[in-house]
Design an enzyme around this catalytic site. Structure first.
Site, PDB file in Angstrom:
ATOM      1  N   ARG A  57       0.828  -1.201   0.000  1.00  0.00           N
ATOM      2  CA  ARG A  57       0.000   0.000   0.000  1.00  0.00           C
ATOM      3  C   ARG A  57       0.873   1.267   0.000  1.00  0.00           C
ATOM      4  NH1 ARG A  57      -5.175   1.890   1.420  1.00  0.00           N
ATOM      5  NH2 ARG A  57      -6.200  -0.066   1.007  1.00  0.00           N
ATOM      6  N   LYS A  92      -6.143 -19.317   1.208  1.00  0.00           N
ATOM      7  CA  LYS A  92      -7.320 -19.568   2.024  1.00  0.00           C
ATOM      8  C   LYS A  92      -7.466 -18.442   3.040  1.00  0.00           C
ATOM      9  CE  LYS A  92      -7.483 -22.266   5.907  1.00  0.00           C
ATOM     10  NZ  LYS A  92      -6.890 -21.724   7.134  1.00  0.00           N
ATOM     11  N   ASP A 145      -4.260 -24.705  -0.996  1.00  0.00           N
ATOM     12  CA  ASP A 145      -4.453 -25.274   0.333  1.00  0.00           C
ATOM     13  C   ASP A 145      -3.098 -25.884   0.682  1.00  0.00           C
ATOM     14  OD1 ASP A 145      -4.822 -27.186   2.416  1.00  0.00           O
ATOM     15  OD2 ASP A 145      -6.964 -27.004   2.092  1.00  0.00           O
ATOM     16  N   HIS A 146      -2.437 -25.341   1.675  1.00  0.00           N
ATOM     17  CA  HIS A 146      -1.039 -25.743   1.865  1.00  0.00           C
ATOM     18  C   HIS A 146      -0.903 -27.225   2.253  1.00  0.00           C
ATOM     19  CE1 HIS A 146      -1.640 -24.988   6.217  1.00  0.00           C
ATOM     20  NE2 HIS A 146      -0.609 -25.777   6.398  1.00  0.00           N
ATOM     21  N   LYS A 171       2.164 -30.865   1.208  1.00  0.00           N
ATOM     22  CA  LYS A 171       2.871 -31.794   2.110  1.00  0.00           C
ATOM     23  C   LYS A 171       3.096 -33.119   1.394  1.00  0.00           C
ATOM     24  CE  LYS A 171       0.596 -29.881   6.240  1.00  0.00           C
ATOM     25  NZ  LYS A 171       1.528 -29.439   7.249  1.00  0.00           N
ATOM     26  N   GLU A 186      -3.253 -29.673  17.325  1.00  0.00           N
ATOM     27  CA  GLU A 186      -2.144 -28.714  17.419  1.00  0.00           C
ATOM     28  C   GLU A 186      -1.881 -28.367  18.873  1.00  0.00           C
ATOM     29  OE1 GLU A 186      -2.010 -25.697  14.071  1.00  0.00           O
ATOM     30  OE2 GLU A 186      -4.140 -25.895  14.420  1.00  0.00           O
ATOM     31  N   ASP A 214     -11.698 -22.704   9.966  1.00  0.00           N
ATOM     32  CA  ASP A 214     -10.252 -22.560   9.752  1.00  0.00           C
ATOM     33  C   ASP A 214      -9.632 -23.844   9.186  1.00  0.00           C
ATOM     34  OD1 ASP A 214      -7.779 -21.215   9.951  1.00  0.00           O
ATOM     35  OD2 ASP A 214      -7.346 -22.143  11.888  1.00  0.00           O
ATOM     36  N   HIS A 239      -8.375 -28.021   4.956  1.00  0.00           N
ATOM     37  CA  HIS A 239      -7.329 -29.014   5.222  1.00  0.00           C
ATOM     38  C   HIS A 239      -7.874 -30.428   5.484  1.00  0.00           C
ATOM     39  CE1 HIS A 239      -5.082 -25.446   5.209  1.00  0.00           C
ATOM     40  NE2 HIS A 239      -5.104 -25.163   6.489  1.00  0.00           N
ATOM     41  N   LYS A 243      -6.953 -26.774  18.893  1.00  0.00           N
ATOM     42  CA  LYS A 243      -5.750 -26.030  19.293  1.00  0.00           C
ATOM     43  C   LYS A 243      -5.488 -26.280  20.773  1.00  0.00           C
ATOM     44  CE  LYS A 243      -5.537 -22.661  15.730  1.00  0.00           C
ATOM     45  NZ  LYS A 243      -4.526 -23.195  14.862  1.00  0.00           N
ATOM     46  N   LYS A 283       0.988 -32.499  19.258  1.00  0.00           N
ATOM     47  CA  LYS A 283       0.759 -32.118  17.862  1.00  0.00           C
ATOM     48  C   LYS A 283       0.705 -33.395  17.046  1.00  0.00           C
ATOM     49  CE  LYS A 283       2.628 -29.416  14.012  1.00  0.00           C
ATOM     50  NZ  LYS A 283       1.344 -28.905  13.548  1.00  0.00           N
TER      51      LYS A 283
END
Ligand code: BG6
Length: 503
Positions: free
Chosen positions: A53, A160, A189-190, A194, A228, A247, A252, A352, A357
């Site tokens: 910006r 996302k 989508d990460h 993987k 997580e 989320d 995912h 979370k 994890k």
């Protein structure tokens, strides 16, 4: 999908990043570009345009990105490679709410393209907050920046979250598809970056032995877990209006579900694979709100300790509303209405601030039909699970029963384990390398198509609606550092099943 035959250099192109000063650019996009540069997989003729910006000098932007790179790189940074990469960078100040900015951007891009001989190929990466996706696409479209002409390609990469519910996802798709064709859109989508997630396809379709038992005749149920340890941290404002379901689930967890549950595609190409993924998502039974309440659990973490780290109560987190009822844990029971999966529940959970994890897909096979071995009731046999582990260990584990050595027949459960790191030497990576590389070579097999995104939202919409109406009712507070809400155990117990232990 990475394979050796694909290790070719992409066409010359200009990589335009909207949101160059943001967290995503620093944390993932630049470190991934760096890894591609280190592997010599960036185009020979390449430039990066960083849009922010406010105006920034080249030196200031490079310094900021370099600091990010040092912090987030997955391997020691070689200054010469980093310098070469950042040497391709041109900062551009643009107010994306002002249509004139896009006309100016067009002029700047044309000049740069002539200078760098990138042939007019452009990749626009929207590393921005989601409310900027539509306005930026409109601006680019109006200025003619997305029109593919003269043999040059124009691609749009969108992060996302893609919408916040079914209606908003449909509206965003409709708006974007008025401007660009589906083949130009790369919805990231990460999870699909993987290795182990991509490996689900290979496991199923490059081996003859799994597919014959991959169905309702042999599989009892499937568990998909993304647990997580981290709490919400500094993302309170985003998270409090989002929650665990939005989320994580339609994106995912549904990527994992669709790869595990899809039919074999006719070919390994983007059209066939994405069609099968969309089909299986569309086959998830749409539940009534009442069913959705019965088949789900919501939780929110309270203060607790994970290892030596004290986690504050979710409600005390910066930018979280006092008395918030946003869920930080969600568990769902879903069924897929097709011949392969009729009667096989899919249990999904994500949360979370848990003690561990762990990301995994666990396929639980049916019990042996009767107890052939004396004094061994079927229900005392250990359970046959095939577990695809994604985090923290990448690999596959098969649990089965075996005879304990000795004169009497005694049976115990054992595990056969494959770990990626024992077989392959893989350079640590961000997971974005494959995705960015695929965008540059025009392979959208690992990206979400409009119909999949909408099918995902369609499946979770009843849960969103039911939970909104229920408010605080049914939201269980769980202690940070544990296994999540007790009601999640009940969800499976009721069906005579149990979750695999997280710890
Ligand atoms: C992101 C979510 O998309 O995925 C985060 O917004 C979550 O809340 C993250 O922590 C999980 O990704 P990974 O790769 O760590 O499982």
């Amino acid at each position: 999908m990475t394979d050796v035959s694909k290790q070719k250099k992409p066409d010359p192109c200009t990589f335009v990043i909207f949101g160059v000063t943001g967290d995503l650019t620093h944390r993932l996009v630049i470190p991934a570009l760096y890894n591609l540069a280190a592997a010599d997989l960036l185009p020979d003729k390449f430039c990066v345009v960083g849009i922010a910006r406010t105006a920034m000098s080249h030196d200031d932007l490079c310094e900021s990105l370099m600091t990010g790179l040092r912090k987030f790189a997955t391997r020691p940074v070689d200054d010469a490679i980093a310098k070469r990469l950042l040497g391709c960078l041109t900062p551009v100040a643009a107010d994306t709410s002002d249509p004139n900015s896009f006309d100016r951007l067009k002029e700047q891009l044309e000049k740069l393209e002539a200078k760098r001989s990138t042939g007019g190929n452009r990749l626009f990466y929207l590393a921005t907050p989601p409310n900027a996706f539509a306005p930026i696409t409109r601006g680019l479209g109006r200025a003619g920046l997305l029109k593919e002409e003269g043999g040059a390609w124009r691609r749009l990469v969108i992060e996302k979250p893609f919408g916040t519910d079914l209606a908003s996802a449909k509206a965003l798709n409709a708006e974007i598809l008025k401007i660009v064709d589906e083949h130009q859109i790369y919805r990231i989508d990460h999870y699909l970056g993987k290795e182990t997630v991509q490996n689900i396809l290979v496991l199923r379709f490059a081996n003859g032995m799994f597919e014959p038992i991959w169905n309702r005749n042999h599989i009892d149920h499937i568990q998909i877990t993304v647990g997580e340890k981290l709490g919400v941290g500094h993302r309170g404002s985003f998270y409090d209006s989002t929650g665990a379901l939005r989320d994580m689930v339609p994106n995912h967890l549904f990527q994992l579900l669709s790869l595990v549950a899809m039919e074999p595609p006719a070919k390994f190409d983007a059209h066939s694979v994405r069609t099968e993924k969309a089909e299986v998502l569309a086959a998830i039974q749409t539940q009534s709100e009442e069913e959705a309440l019965q088949n789900s659990v919501r939780g929110q973490y309270q203060a607790g300790k994970i290892g030596d780290t004290e986690i504050e109560d979710y409600r005390e987190t910066e930018d979280v509303k006092a008395g918030s009822t946003t869920e930080t844990y969600a568990a769902l029971k879903l069924v897929i209405d097709n011949w392969r999966w009729a009667g096989v529940p899919f249990y999904l959970r994500t949360g979370k601030a848990l003690g561990v994890k762990r990301t995994e897909v666990a396929i639980k096979f049916k019990q042996a039909p009767f107890a052939m071995f004396r004094d061994t009731p079927v229900d005392r046999l250990s359970q046959n699970y095939l577990v695809i582990s994604i985090e923290p260990t990448e690999g596959i584990t098969l649990q089965f029963n075996t005879k304990v050595p000795g004169p009497v027949i005694s049976i115990d459960g054992v595990e056969m384990k494959f770990r990626y790191k024992d077989y392959f030497k893989v350079e640590p990576a961000t997971g974005y390398e494959t995705l960015i590389y695929d965008c540059m070579i025009g392979d959208n097999i690992l990206f979400q198509r409009a119909d999949s995104v909408e099918a995902g939202w369609q499946a979770v919409q009843p849960f969103l609606d039911a939970w909104k109406k229920a408010g605080a009712k049914g939201l269980e507070r769980y202690k940070a550092g544990g296994e999540g809400p007790a009601a999640a155990e009940e969800l499976l117990k009721r069906d005579g099943r149990n979750w695999r232990k997280l710890g």
